[in-house]
Design an enzyme around this catalytic site. Structure first.
Site, mmCIF file in Angstrom:
data_model
loop_
_atom_site.group_PDB
_atom_site.id
_atom_site.type_symbol
_atom_site.label_atom_id
_atom_site.label_comp_id
_atom_site.label_asym_id
_atom_site.label_seq_id
_atom_site.Cartn_x
_atom_site.Cartn_y
_atom_site.Cartn_z
ATOM 1 N N ASP A 1 -0.376 -0.779 -4.904
ATOM 2 C CA ASP A 1 -1.673 -0.275 -5.368
ATOM 3 C C ASP A 1 -1.550 1.106 -6.002
ATOM 4 O O ASP A 1 -2.314 1.459 -6.894
ATOM 5 C CB ASP A 1 -2.690 -0.255 -4.230
ATOM 6 C CG ASP A 1 -2.355 0.745 -3.119
ATOM 7 O OD1 ASP A 1 -1.184 1.147 -3.001
ATOM 8 O OD2 ASP A 1 -3.278 1.109 -2.361
ATOM 9 N N ASN A 2 -0.590 1.892 -5.534
ATOM 10 C CA ASN A 2 -0.336 3.222 -6.108
ATOM 11 C C ASN A 2 0.943 3.760 -5.485
ATOM 12 O O ASN A 2 1.550 3.117 -4.619
ATOM 13 C CB ASN A 2 -1.506 4.179 -5.868
ATOM 14 C CG ASN A 2 -2.007 4.220 -4.434
ATOM 15 O OD1 ASN A 2 -3.128 3.793 -4.142
ATOM 16 N ND2 ASN A 2 -1.188 4.722 -3.523
ATOM 17 N N CYS B 1 -6.612 3.916 -3.623
ATOM 18 C CA CYS B 1 -6.725 2.545 -3.106
ATOM 19 C C CYS B 1 -7.833 1.710 -3.736
ATOM 20 O O CYS B 1 -7.571 0.688 -4.370
ATOM 21 C CB CYS B 1 -6.918 2.589 -1.590
ATOM 22 S SG CYS B 1 -5.579 3.396 -0.700
ATOM 23 N N LYS C 1 -5.847 -5.608 3.918
ATOM 24 C CA LYS C 1 -6.777 -4.519 3.598
ATOM 25 C C LYS C 1 -7.703 -4.919 2.453
ATOM 26 O O LYS C 1 -7.238 -5.377 1.410
ATOM 27 C CB LYS C 1 -5.965 -3.275 3.235
ATOM 28 C CG LYS C 1 -6.768 -2.101 2.706
ATOM 29 C CD LYS C 1 -5.832 -0.942 2.433
ATOM 30 C CE LYS C 1 -6.526 0.214 1.735
ATOM 31 N NZ LYS C 1 -5.621 1.359 1.535
ATOM 32 N N ASP D 1 0.844 -1.191 0.000
ATOM 33 C CA ASP D 1 0.000 0.000 0.000
ATOM 34 C C ASP D 1 0.886 1.251 0.000
ATOM 35 O O ASP D 1 1.770 1.389 0.850
ATOM 36 C CB ASP D 1 -0.881 -0.023 1.256
ATOM 37 C CG ASP D 1 -2.094 0.876 1.151
ATOM 38 O OD1 ASP D 1 -2.119 1.733 0.261
ATOM 39 O OD2 ASP D 1 -3.020 0.717 1.965
ATOM 40 N N ASP D 2 0.647 2.149 -0.941
ATOM 41 C CA ASP D 2 1.386 3.417 -1.015
ATOM 42 C C ASP D 2 2.899 3.212 -1.140
ATOM 43 O O ASP D 2 3.687 3.982 -0.603
ATOM 44 C CB ASP D 2 1.109 4.284 0.223
ATOM 45 C CG ASP D 2 -0.286 4.885 0.221
ATOM 46 O OD1 ASP D 2 -1.080 4.554 -0.680
ATOM 47 O OD2 ASP D 2 -0.586 5.680 1.127
ATOM 48 N N SER E 1 -8.841 1.044 4.915
ATOM 49 C CA SER E 1 -7.487 1.477 5.271
ATOM 50 C C SER E 1 -7.312 1.521 6.784
ATOM 51 O O SER E 1 -8.247 1.841 7.520
ATOM 52 C CB SER E 1 -7.196 2.873 4.688
ATOM 53 O OG SER E 1 -7.072 2.820 3.291
ATOM 54 N N HIS F 1 1.438 2.396 3.935
ATOM 55 C CA HIS F 1 0.457 3.427 4.238
ATOM 56 C C HIS F 1 0.642 3.888 5.683
ATOM 57 O O HIS F 1 0.944 3.087 6.568
ATOM 58 C CB HIS F 1 -0.948 2.837 4.048
ATOM 59 C CG HIS F 1 -2.044 3.830 3.891
ATOM 60 N ND1 HIS F 1 -2.409 4.718 4.871
ATOM 61 C CD2 HIS F 1 -2.896 4.060 2.850
ATOM 62 C CE1 HIS F 1 -3.428 5.450 4.455
ATOM 63 N NE2 HIS F 1 -3.740 5.072 3.213
ATOM 64 N N HIS G 1 -11.092 -2.861 1.446
ATOM 65 C CA HIS G 1 -11.414 -1.540 0.908
ATOM 66 C C HIS G 1 -12.239 -1.596 -0.372
ATOM 67 O O HIS G 1 -12.141 -0.714 -1.229
ATOM 68 C CB HIS G 1 -10.144 -0.713 0.699
ATOM 69 C CG HIS G 1 -10.372 0.759 0.923
ATOM 70 N ND1 HIS G 1 -9.379 1.702 0.818
ATOM 71 C CD2 HIS G 1 -11.490 1.457 1.244
ATOM 72 C CE1 HIS G 1 -9.859 2.895 1.076
ATOM 73 N NE2 HIS G 1 -11.146 2.771 1.337
#
Length: 357
Positions: free
Chosen positions: A296-297, A80, A133, A40-41, A158, A247, A135
């Site tokens: 994810d990003n 997300c 996660k 994540d992130d 999240s 994240h 979401h």
């Protein structure tokens, strides 16, 4: 331009396997296991194999050395929920209906007429598990157990979307949950304080609020247990492991060492978790499991020193005007993410692919 038909998750899976190199000479004697680890992130430069300045990812770097590294892989969105919906359906948000993040108060989720990769693989005889996660909606039939996953363990959104007793490192810092009998604090824009963060096993809340400091260990343990249970049945498995790292809030396991500080300590924890999952998969027969690691990003740049590295994709034009080139943007730093595929004997090792994916 002609009209193209949307791809099913099965077609996406087949195309992915062809792209990563199933033309290797080894023949699969049984259905392979699949593990998708989604960070994540995470920034493109948070992988040492991508960016020489990064020193905290020896396990991921080893995966890169023993598998194929994609340097031009892009998530389907820079936030997300849309990127996760696309990963699990093979369809962009404009087609699957998920174009924004879901909230604690959201009653909906990934539209129920969308088919997930878990549903496709379960129909092919796989044990399916989601850890981490979600979401993509947490009410009713939007829950992972209703979207093709036999087993679920994790946080339904999240891990910054609810208060905890140990809030961890965030910018701005968030307060802990109100004490018993204390009036709930007014929800700030950057902090959720009225709902304690829940940890779920299937549809049951097993801890609330979550103890964030033990979350990485619990995810690793549950991943190992899921693989063990699936192996005992003799069925192949699909494990979707959606990490809390990187994240915010960050909760490194020990005081950070000099250098990268809190973020570096948390990145090292994520790397160790990936190494543990890879070892557990290999222990069930090296070459029997395809492991895919990606993000994810890009990093949440507004979190400053608690955000990851963009590598060379800094978006100088944007930054000169006071903006970010990372998460929540369509600049490359927002959607160009690390990607590794590891499958001994099937996916070429020591290979770097420039393919745009």
């Amino acid at each position: 331009m002609g009209t193209s038909l949307p791809l099913s998750p099965r077609a996406v899976l087949v195309l992915t396997l062809v792209l990563v190199g199933l033309w290797a000479p080894c023949v699969v004697s049984r259905q392979p296991n699949f593990i998708v680890i989604l960070a994540d992130d995470v920034g493109w430069g948070d992988l040492g194999a991508n960016w020489a300045e990064t020193k905290e990812t020896p396990h991921l770097d080893q995966l890169a050395a023993e598998g194929t590294r994609f340097v031009d892989f892009h998530s389907a969105a820079s936030t997300c929920s849309p990127s996760r919906a696309s990963l699990l359906t093979g369809r962009l948000g404009v087609r699957n209906g998920v174009t924004h993040n879901f909230a604690i108060s959201s009653l909906g989720g990934l539209p129920l007429n969308e088919t997930t990769l878990a549903e496709v693989l379960r129909g092919a005889g796989y044990s399916t598990g989601a850890i981490g996660k979600w979401h993509l909606g947490h009410h009713g039939h939007h829950h992972p157990n209703s979207r093709g996953f036999d087993y679920y363990f994790g946080i339904p959104y999240s891990h910054d979307m609810g208060c905890t007793d140990s809030p961890g490192y965030n910018l701005p810092p968030c307060p802990p949950c109100p004490g018993h009998g204390a009036a709930a604090r007014v929800m700030r824009k950057d902090c959720y304080t009225e709902v304690a963060l829940p940890l779920m096993e299937n549809v049951t809340i097993v801890q609330q609020p979550v103890e964030l400091g033990s979350l990485a260990r619990r995810y690793a343990e549950e991943a190992e247990r899921f693989m063990q249970r699936a192996s005992a049945t003799g069925r192949p498995f699909f494990l979707y492991l959606a990490l809390a790292h990187m994240h915010v809030p960050l909760v490194p396991p020990a005081p950070p060492a000099p250098g990268r500080g809190i973020f570096g300590a948390a990145l090292g924890e994520m790397d160790a978790l990936v190494g543990r999952v890879r070892a557990a998969a290999d222990s069930r027969g090296r070459g029997s499991t395809l492991l895919w690691f990606t993000g994810d990003n890009g990093p949440w740049a507004q979190k400053c020193e608690l955000a990851g590295r963009l590598g060379p994709f800094v978006g100088a034009w944007q930054r000169q005007r006071g903006g970010s080139s990372a998460k929540q943007t369509t600049w490359e730093g927002g959607h160009r993410v690390p990607a590794l595929v590891y499958w001994p004997g099937h996916v070429p090792a020591r290979r770097t692919s420039q393919a745009l994916l």
